[in-house]
Design an enzyme around this catalytic site. Structure first.
Site, PDB file in Angstrom:
ATOM      1  N   HIS A 112       2.556 133.000   1.389  1.00 33.47           N
ATOM      2  CA  HIS A 112       1.582 134.055   1.114  1.00 33.47           C
ATOM      3  C   HIS A 112       1.935 135.338   1.875  1.00 33.47           C
ATOM      4  CE1 HIS A 112      -2.984 135.229   1.150  1.00 33.47           C
ATOM      5  NE2 HIS A 112      -2.263 136.044   0.422  1.00 33.47           N
ATOM      6  N   GLU A 115       4.893 136.891   0.329  1.00 35.78           N
ATOM      7  CA  GLU A 115       4.523 137.597  -0.903  1.00 35.78           C
ATOM      8  C   GLU A 115       4.073 139.029  -0.592  1.00 35.78           C
ATOM      9  OE1 GLU A 115       0.761 138.628  -2.996  1.00 35.78           O
ATOM     10  OE2 GLU A 115       0.750 136.448  -2.751  1.00 35.78           O
ATOM     11  N   HIS A 116       3.319 139.185   0.478  1.00 38.75           N
ATOM     12  CA  HIS A 116       2.865 140.521   0.880  1.00 38.75           C
ATOM     13  C   HIS A 116       4.008 141.366   1.431  1.00 38.75           C
ATOM     14  CE1 HIS A 116      -1.726 140.340   0.980  1.00 38.75           C
ATOM     15  NE2 HIS A 116      -1.356 139.205   0.427  1.00 38.75           N
ATOM     16  N   GLU A 188       0.885 142.780   7.737  1.00 40.58           N
ATOM     17  CA  GLU A 188       0.443 141.922   6.646  1.00 40.58           C
ATOM     18  C   GLU A 188       0.123 140.501   7.104  1.00 40.58           C
ATOM     19  OE1 GLU A 188      -0.108 142.981   3.497  1.00 40.58           O
ATOM     20  OE2 GLU A 188       0.379 144.995   4.220  1.00 40.58           O
ATOM     21  N   GLU A 222      -7.838 138.119   5.120  1.00 38.95           N
ATOM     22  CA  GLU A 222      -8.087 137.616   3.758  1.00 38.95           C
ATOM     23  C   GLU A 222      -8.455 136.134   3.790  1.00 38.95           C
ATOM     24  OE1 GLU A 222      -5.633 136.543  -0.320  1.00 38.95           O
ATOM     25  OE2 GLU A 222      -4.679 137.779   1.208  1.00 38.95           O
TER      26      GLU A 222
END
Length: 1045
Positions: A112, A115-116, A188, A222
């Site tokens: 994840h 991905e950022h 991130e 998040e």
């Protein structure tokens, strides 16, 4: 735009999920010229033959799928072994995706976070965050990235060929050659830094709350937000136990802080390689153009060993297993109904497309609808108000999983749920599946082939990719007719579905997963985070040679990141490709409609190729609807789909709906006047679609549901209570999913008349009312509620002048449709008037600061201001201003610096509102200051022509997005915004200049700031006080709660 995480796109399951050919919509042939175009694009003879080579790729095979009007081609890159699937189809909305197998090694969320960070800069585009920088330089109608449980995908869609090439270049370079700097990882992923660095790091700032060291990072916050959602928490913990080999790809906040920068880089080197990639293209752009570009990008790589491991679930062969974990309390649900529990079975190999399809049919028959066996025997029996988040057939992996469970279960009833599930399966096996229900499902599949969508390519990519990464042949998954025909042949054999039931489900090789409530759950999370933070700070102190030196290093790191983020504001972006406003046609494409009267009803006709389908919409306008009745309209629309009539049970009606229609619906509708913000229309709306031959039957079903639903039946009150409890159960989690939307709606409620209606119907007020009614003691009954629902039924629909109808159909069926509509209208009451209000309308706060205490680890904020009607000249520059603020200011301040998952500005052209929002935000106080200062910032900013151009491109992404035929003409019908108004708005948008933007910033965001309303959702902090103007409100309350501090 928010990048999707594992929470959005990984292990999610629905009640009936089928892999393979379960496509919702197909695009039919439309004319002889398009037939020729279709034939040329999908003609197998025009493509190379298996074994042929082109641009470094070898053709492996091809398949024509006439029922989906496409040709699929499978290729492999010679040098690296990259898999490539191209789907040729007569569709200008072209799609690209590159994906990688990314089995997570642990729960740190490395897939994840990668991905950022891959999207934060690359070799060819060495600027900060080219992904977000491309958003306003593109005309794409979809652009995102998804971290799934075991793979990561980067897709986009656009109708502009130049834009396609631009975005493909950025995506390929981002994924294959990212910069992956440490600062990107810190921003991130995670870091430790001062809570409010701008204040804390100023020279004269005293030590205080601002310089308190905290965990930060976009993904970290998040996932804290995701873990605040008890439904997500249940689902991910369930997956942890049934698929322990597949770790949490999104990341567990308790583990994210174990991830190192080096581990991130190593994971990229091992997984983001062409040998480990699957490339997908779709649409009408010639394949050779794609191969030339993609082949040149892959040529730099040598072949490596790819990650082909397909990780499976635990074995359940040894009999039943039971797992119980702790979870949070739901404050809106009865304290005795806080358990969640489910029972699951493994369902075999999903590469068997026919069996997978058949198991999906079984899942639908068992679970879908109020008349389904599982609903009757679990929910209607009173064991719980709603199915658990994992209920359904999950066929996304190599091994399928079927689960049935409930939310809102009493502790004593937990074991009864599994027993009821097993008893139901045995009863179904003995009685068999009814043929008419299977026929209904097959009819739905027939309609799904005929129903046209503008986003077919994106849908097909999202459906193929999970199976493709787990050994399912995409060619088999595309074989729609073959699969359905094979199913029909098997189903013709007596007992076929029942034999599958016995094969997989009539045993006790199960996992029963239960989440029990813990009153200290949130406190324990906070304590764990504090302990972990202290440990990390102590570790930093040891490495730095003391706590003060460690703090200085962390503050220096934060300052360096702030400087990089600030420098990025003025970065030269000339290396990034772009489309231009000159590529946007000044004239809006007109989809002609005509108006007639049928009886007393005004009818809008959109005649276009629909592949033999008719789409119906109607709005029955109501004037003077009292608040107490309006607030119950959502319950009314649910009740008419639940209670049945005196002559037909809901199960019988559901069967009719599936056999005769593609679905029918009743809902509330309201819209602000495009010329006057003080005026609005509201009413009940009705919709449905069906094959042309079944339109009369669709009308009869609608008439029956609306006018004949039996609110006086002996079990009506019990069923209505179940609806209320189902809505209340998990409402806090539903709010958490889109908390910024709820905050916006409440902030807007006191600003315009229509804003008040929207809050009553779909805002926190509605959530609070539902929870209040669901918690009402049985002894109090629901007689008053039922009386009001019956009152709504009396004026819900009429055939009089208050009814407006929109029909979309083929020209060949217009005459028959007019006759069927006339017959329908003649059977309706000819007038409908709501009773007059007995009390004044609810007043929502204006120029206020409202705080809703909710058990979330992060916050959702909104600030809204009133502006102008749709037709006002200031509307266009306000819309451009919202994009400028989002991309040029708020993204930097709220997301990059502040660590929120998302934040931005919006302008509601029709609603006459301008506002700001943040999503999963760890620092709402700082965010609100940024919002309040945004007007001055925009007024003082020297906007360049490029800034204005990019903002216009952002606006037209939505305005010119491809539209399904069923949606054509609906803006005009539902809002009253006609073609002339839309064209004038379009021209004004294209003509906006920098001075226009600065003028509206001053007039509305600076001068009108005192008229703004603010709403925040989250855990109440010390800063929420009466002294600072905050009004603390419980869910749904229009009156503030006194400050107890």
């Amino acid at each position: 735009m928010l990048r999707a995480s594992s929470a959005c796109a990984s292990k999610a399951s629905t009640r009936s999920v089928t892999s393979g050919p379960s496509w919702r919509i197909a695009r039919p042939l439309r004319s002889e010229s398009l037939r020729r175009g279709y034939a040329s694009i999908t003609d197998l003879s025009k493509y190379p033959q298996p074994g042929d080579q082109l641009h470094g790729f070898t053709f492996k095979r091809a398949k024509h799928v006439p029922e989906l009007e496409l040709t699929a081609l499978h290729l492999q890159h010679d040098k690296t072994g990259a898999d490539y699937l191209h789907i040729a189809r007569d569709d200008k909305n072209n799609v690209f995706s590159i994906g990688f197998k990314t089995n997570p090694p642990d729960d740190t969320g490395v897939p994840h976070i990668l991905e950022h960070t891959t999207l934060c800069g690359s070799e060819k585009y060495p600027i900060r965050d080219p992904f977000f920088k491309m958003l306003p330089r593109s005309l794409s109608n979809f652009m995102n990235a998804f971290t799934s449980s075991d793979h990561t995908t980067y897709p986009f869609a656009t109708t502009n060929p130049r834009d396609f090439n631009n975005l493909m270049s950025v995506y390929l370079d981002a994924t294959l050659h990212p910069l992956l700097t440490r600062n990107d990882f810190n921003q991130e992923g995670w870091r430790i830094g001062p809570q409010n660095p701008v204040s804390a790091l100023s020279e004269d700032a005293p030590r205080g709350e601002d310089d308190k060291l905290v965990f930060k990072g976009v993904v970290y916050n998040e996932m804290k937000g995701q873990m605040s959602d008890a439904s997500y928490l249940f689902y991910i913990r369930f997956q942890d136990h049934i698929f322990p080999a597949i770790h949490n790809s999104g990341g567990d906040p308790q583990k994210i802080t174990d991830l190192t920068y080096q581990q991130l880089k190593d994971f990229h080197a091992e997984h983001y390689h062409p040998s480990n990639a699957k490339v997908f293209t779709y649409g009408d752009i010639p394949l050779e153009e794609h191969l030339k570009e993609i082949g040149s990008r892959l040529e730099r790589f040598e072949k490596i060993q790819k990650d082909s491991e397909i990780r499976g679930p635990i074995s359940l062969d040894q009999g039943p297993q039971y797992v119980t974990v702790k979870g949070p309390i739901d404050p809106l649900v009865d304290q005795d109904m806080q358990f969640k529990t489910s029972t699951s079975w493994l369902m075999g190999d999903m590469t068997n497309i026919l069996e997978t399809f058949s198991l999906g049919v079984i899942s639908s028959l068992l679970l879908d609808g109020y008349g389904s066996p599982m609903y009757r025997n679990l929910i209607e029996a009173g064991l719980g108000p709603d199915f658990s988040p994992n209920t359904g057939f999950d066929s996304s992996g190599k091994t399928g999983v079927f689960s049935v469970g409930l939310n809102g279960v009493r502790e004593a009833d937990v074991p009864k749920v599994k027993a009821a599930v097993q008893k139901t399966l045995q009863e179904v096996k003995e009685s068999g599946f009814e043929k008419n229900k299977v026929d209904g499902l097959l009819h739905q599949l027939e309609l799904s082939l005929k129903h046209k969508t503008a986003h077919f390519g994106m849908g097909i990519m999202q459906r193929l990719k999970p199976g493709w990464f787990n050994g399912v042949d995409p060619f088999d998954a595309l074989a729609w007719d073959e699969t359905v025909s094979a199913f029909k042949e098997k189903y013709a054999q007596p007992g076929y579905l029942e034999s599958l039931l016995e094969k997989y489900l009539l045993n006790d090789n199960t996992l029963t997963f239960t989440m029990e409530p813990s009153t200290t759950f949130s406190e324990e999370l906070a304590a764990e985070e504090a302990t972990r933070l202290a440990s990390k700070i102590a570790e930093a102190a040891e490495n730095a040679g003391g706590e003060e030196k460690a703090r200085q290093q962390l503050e220096k790191q934060e300052l360096e990141l702030l400087e990089i983020q600030e420098a990025a504001r003025n970065q030269d972006l000339s290396c990034l490709p772009t489309v231009h406003v000159k590529d946007i046609p000044r004239q809006k494409e007109i989809k002609p409609v005509r108006d007639t009267l049928v009886g007393n009803a005004k009818v809008q006709w959109r005649e276009a190729p629909t592949n033999g389908l008719t789409y119906f919409r109607a709005v029955n306008s109501l004037e003077g609807l009292p608040d107490d009745l309006r607030s119950l309209v959502p319950l009314f629309t649910e009740s008419v789909m639940r209670l049945g009539t005196k002559d037909k049970s809901m199960e019988e009606l559901e069967d009719l709906i599936k056999l005769k229609t593609g679905g029918v619906r009743t809902m509330y509708h309201s819209s602000t006047s495009p010329t006057d913000l003080t005026k609005y229309t509201e009413g009940l709306a009705f919709s449905g679609y069906a094959l042309d031959r079944n339109v009369p039957a669709m009308y009869e079903i609608l008439r029956t549901l609306i006018l004949q639903t039996n609110f006086d039946g002996p079990d009506a009150a019990a069923k209505i209570r179940q609806l209320l409890q189902a809505s209340a159960t998990g409402a806090v989690n539903s709010v958490a999913e889109v908390g910024h939307s709820f905050a916006r709606r409440f902030a807007e409620a006191g600003l315009t008349p229509e804003g008040r209606l929207a809050e009553q119907i779909g805002g926190l007020t509605q959530v609070g009312l539902t929870a209040e009614l669901a918690a009402r003691p049985l002894s109090d009954g629901l007689a008053d509620v039922i009386s009001k629902l019956k009152s709504i039924q009396e004026f819900a629909i009429s055939g009089g002048s208050g009814l407006r109808v929109a029909l979309t159909c083929g020209p060949e069926s217009a005459s028959a449709n007019e006759a069927a509509l006339n017959n329908f209208l003649s059977g309706l009451p000819q007038s409908s008037t709501p009773p007059k209000a007995s009390s004044p309308p609810t007043v929502y706060p204006r120029n206020s600061k409202s705080f809703f205490p909710l058990p979330y680890q992060v916050y959702y904020t909104a600030l809204s201001l009133p502006t102008v009607p749709y037709t006002h000249a200031a509307g266009a520059p306000l819309q451009i201003l919202s994009q400028l603020l989002t991309h040029r200011h708020l993204h930097h301040e709220i997301r990059e610096k502040g660590g929120a998952y998302g934040g931005g500005a919006y302008s509601k052209g029709l609603g006459g509102l301008f506002g700001f929002y943040s999503y999963r935000d760890p620092n709402p106080q700082n965010t609100l200051k940024i919002m309040r200062d945004a007007g001055v910032w925009a007024r003082e900013k020297e906007w360049t022509d490029r800034d204005i151009e990019e903002a216009k491109l952002s606006v037209f992404q939505g305005l010119d997005a491809p539209e399904s035929v069923s949606e054509e003409g609906m803006v005009r019908f539902l809002s009253g915004v006609d073609e002339q108004m839309q064209q004038l708005r379009r021209e004004r948008l294209l003509d906006v200049n920098a001075e226009d933007v600065k003028e509206v910033a001053q007039k509305f965001l600076v001068e009108q700031l005192d008229n703004a309303s603010t709403a925040v959702l989250g855990e109440r902090g010390d800063w929420v006080t009466d002294k600072d103007g905050w009004q603390v409100r419980e869910l749904g309350m229009s009156e503030p709660v006194p400050d107890s501090a």
